[in-house]
Scaffold this motif. Structure first.
Motif, PDB file in Angstrom:
ATOM      1  N   TRP A 100       0.829  -1.208   0.000  1.00 21.64           N
ATOM      2  CA  TRP A 100       0.000   0.000   0.000  1.00 21.64           C
ATOM      3  C   TRP A 100       0.866   1.262   0.000  1.00 21.64           C
ATOM      4  O   TRP A 100       0.543   2.247  -0.666  1.00 21.64           O
ATOM      5  N   PRO A 137      -6.229   0.917   1.254  1.00 19.95           N
ATOM      6  CA  PRO A 137      -5.694  -0.232   2.006  1.00 19.95           C
ATOM      7  C   PRO A 137      -6.558  -1.482   1.874  1.00 19.95           C
ATOM      8  O   PRO A 137      -6.040  -2.606   1.882  1.00 19.95           O
ATOM      9  N   SER A 140      -5.546  -3.297  -1.220  1.00 19.99           N
ATOM     10  CA  SER A 140      -4.317  -4.087  -1.039  1.00 19.99           C
ATOM     11  C   SER A 140      -4.581  -5.347  -0.225  1.00 19.99           C
ATOM     12  O   SER A 140      -4.053  -6.422  -0.538  1.00 19.99           O
TER      13      SER A 140
END
Length: 219
Positions: A100, A137, A140
């Motif tokens: 990330w 995030p 990811s």
């Protein structure tokens, strides 16, 4: 070990800067091409901006998923991680955080600059950044599961897309919806809260599922 994994992956990303720049360049090009194709109508650009930026961020994030575990798989580092006494879930979380930092965070930082092309007001740009800061995030974390499941498979890039795209759709809807709600004068907190809920659930379960997927792929 957790911090060592992050530091190591960041160092590798610096040495392979072209991979990072490709992701960022793709994001910038996709977002910048839309105003050229639809013309200078500002109302239309403002309306489509949240969706365009979020779709571009989603696709750019997917570009690097195959590289998350592939180099460690090829040089044997991944097998050493599996037999390490350290928690594999924690190691996976470290790799996901590093992913990330080198892919998601640059997109978040570039988003307000690109949003100016669409004549977005400052408060909408702020909501766009916050939604990307919480949502990328999740991309990811979920993407790590797909990358682990397709590790070592021929055509893994296509399979990753098929696996993770359906799971990305709620983040896309609520992320762009938060910005649209702000522009319409509607409370956008519910959209951000839902993205935050997805983030917390992903943070708890995704590393564990990814670790299990890696063990299955390496058997």
């Amino acid at each position: 070990m957790f911090l060592w994994i992050i530091k190591r992956d960041l160092l590798l990303a610096v040495r392979r800067r072209s991979d990072v720049l490709v992701t960022l360049f793709f994001f910038v090009i996709v977002v910048s091409l839309f105003p050229l194709s639809v013309g200078p109508e500002m109302n239309l650009l403002r309306t489509m901006a949240p969706g365009v930026v979020w779709v571009a961020a989603l696709l750019a994030s997917m570009l690097s998923l195959n590289r998350m575990f592939s180099s460690d798989y090829q040089d044997g580092t991944l097998e050493q991680m599996l037999i390490s006494p350290q928690s594999l879930s924690l190691l996976v979380l470290g790799k996901t955080l590093a992913h990330w930092l080198v892919t998601g965070l640059p997109l978040v930082l570039m988003a307000p600059v690109l949003g100016i092309q669409y004549d977005l007001p400052s408060d909408a740009l702020f909501v766009l950044v916050i939604s990307l800061l919480i949502g990328t995030p999740v991309l990811s974390l979920i993407g790590a599961i797909g990358a682990a499941l397709t590790l070592g498979l021929r055509g893994g890039g296509v399979l990753v897309s098929l696996l993770v795209l359906p799971l990305y759709i709620p983040i896309l809807i609520f992320g762009s919806g938060a910005v649209e709600a702000n522009m319409a004068g509607v409370d956008f907190a519910a959209h951000l809260s839902l993205i935050g809920a997805f983030f917390l659930v992903s943070l708890v379960f995704a590393p564990w599922v990814t670790a299990w997927s890696l063990r299955v792929s390496l058997e």
